[in-house]
Scaffold this active site. Structure first.
Site, PDB file in Angstrom:
ATOM      1  CB  ALA A   1      -0.919   0.001   1.216  1.00  0.00           C
TER       2      ALA A   1
ATOM      3  CB  THR B   1       0.624   6.358   0.925  1.00  0.00           C
ATOM      4  OG1 THR B   1       1.985   5.999   0.798  1.00  0.00           O
ATOM      5  CG2 THR B   1      -0.101   5.285   1.693  1.00  0.00           C
TER       6      THR B   1
ATOM      7  NE  ARG C   1      -3.362  -5.193   7.733  1.00  0.00           N
ATOM      8  CZ  ARG C   1      -3.854  -5.497   6.544  1.00  0.00           C
ATOM      9  NH1 ARG C   1      -3.470  -4.819   5.485  1.00  0.00           N
ATOM     10  NH2 ARG C   1      -4.722  -6.472   6.410  1.00  0.00           N
TER      11      ARG C   1
ATOM     12  CB  ILE D   1      -7.332  -3.341  -5.362  1.00  0.00           C
ATOM     13  CG1 ILE D   1      -7.716  -2.326  -4.270  1.00  0.00           C
ATOM     14  CG2 ILE D   1      -7.056  -4.710  -4.745  1.00  0.00           C
ATOM     15  CD1 ILE D   1      -9.019  -2.674  -3.543  1.00  0.00           C
TER      16      ILE D   1
ATOM     17  CG  HIS E   1      -4.769  -8.491  -2.298  1.00  0.00           C
ATOM     18  ND1 HIS E   1      -4.170  -7.755  -1.322  1.00  0.00           N
ATOM     19  CD2 HIS E   1      -4.608  -9.788  -1.939  1.00  0.00           C
ATOM     20  CE1 HIS E   1      -3.651  -8.572  -0.405  1.00  0.00           C
ATOM     21  NE2 HIS E   1      -3.913  -9.804  -0.759  1.00  0.00           N
TER      22      HIS E   1
ATOM     23  CB  THR F   1       4.655  -4.028   2.132  1.00  0.00           C
ATOM     24  OG1 THR F   1       4.297  -5.040   3.083  1.00  0.00           O
ATOM     25  CG2 THR F   1       5.830  -4.515   1.318  1.00  0.00           C
ATOM     26  CB  SER F   2       5.080  -2.983   7.685  1.00  0.00           C
ATOM     27  OG  SER F   2       3.752  -3.426   7.568  1.00  0.00           O
TER      28      SER F   2
ATOM     29  CG  ASN G   1       7.900   0.045   4.659  1.00  0.00           C
ATOM     30  OD1 ASN G   1       6.995   0.461   3.940  1.00  0.00           O
ATOM     31  ND2 ASN G   1       7.687  -0.371   5.894  1.00  0.00           N
TER      32      ASN G   1
ATOM     33  CB  ILE H   1       8.456   4.192  -2.195  1.00  0.00           C
ATOM     34  CG1 ILE H   1       8.856   3.052  -3.107  1.00  0.00           C
ATOM     35  CG2 ILE H   1       7.073   4.709  -2.517  1.00  0.00           C
ATOM     36  CD1 ILE H   1       8.112   1.791  -2.854  1.00  0.00           C
TER      37      ILE H   1
END
Ligand code: ZN
Length: 241
Positions: free
Chosen positions: A22, A26, A34, A105, A121, A191-192, A214, A232
């Protein structure tokens, strides 16, 4: 400079794969699920946790409410690819990136021009009738008053998105695994790495170079050859200068 080292790795690498979460989107204004500023912490007036709002049960039991939430929170029609998406598309054009595996997505990698994108996804841009299988674009969902129905058979149109409680598409997952397995270099970004399937995918990586980008610490940082805690978009655009 780390970015110089990163560039050298990519230049020499015979096969490079990007695995993204995600955090890649962002910077296009799409909230992460999350993180502190993400969807999970956003109040919603339906009184359910967001995980339920995006679950198969909610879709099946309260389809109208599901769509109300989904339309307002999951579809970002005006979002534009950011520097990260554009840099990845450029790397692919230059023959320096074999595949993108994404959890997102939002369709932004394709919009940026990337060709080999595995959306594990699914995508909000693809929708289909749950009865006859007819395909629909996102306008069908956005334009519907309430629950979108199939023009052919009247069945409920649903997004080609993996909801909570639903299994992943095994064919797609197999493709993702084979790209990760075959990669000499794996770039993991946004992503974490504490949610499956991405964390699981990483276990298949047996290549030489692991690069993590990240903003927060991940469980795999100690295994990585390079770790960037920066934007990123900034890091990836540094590769194509
Ligand atoms: Zn139908």
């Amino acid at each position: 400079m780390d970015i110089k080292k990163f560039k050298e790795i990519i230049d020499k690498s015979k096969s490079t794969v990007f695995l993204g979460g995600a955090g890649v989107s962002t910077e296009s204004g799409i909230p992460d699920f999350r993180s502190a500023a993400g969807l999970y912490s956003k109040d919603n007036d339906l009184g359910y946790p967001p995980e339920y709002l995006l679950s198969h049960s909610f879709f099946a039991n309260e389809t109208d409410k599901f769509y109300e939430y989904y339309r307002n929170n999951l579809i970002y029609e005006d979002a534009k690819p950011n520097k990260a998406h554009l840099a990845l598309a450029e790397l692919e054009r230059r023959g320096k990136l074999d595949a993108i595996v994404t959890q997102n997505i939002d369709g932004l990698h394709e919009l940026a021009g990337s060709k080999n994108v595995i959306e594990i996804h699914g995508s909000v841009y693809r929708n289909y009738c749950s009865s006859c299988g007819k395909n629909y674009d996102v306008k069908k969902v956005l334009g519907a008053d309430g629950v979108p129905k199939c023009d052919e058979c009247g069945g409920i149109v649903r997004p080609d998105v993996v909801l909570y409680e639903e299994g992943l598409d095994m064919g797609l997952l197999d493709r993702a695994v084979s790209f990760v397995k075959g990669a000499e270099t794996l770039i993991v970004g946004g992503t974490s790495l504490n949610v499956y399937p991405v964390a699981g995918l990483l276990e298949y990586f047996k290549g030489k170079n692991l690069i993590i980008i990240n903003k927060t610490i991940t469980n795999f940082d100690n295994r990585a050859d390079l770790v960037f805690r920066d934007s990123i978009g900034e890091v990836l655009s540094g590769l194509i200068d």
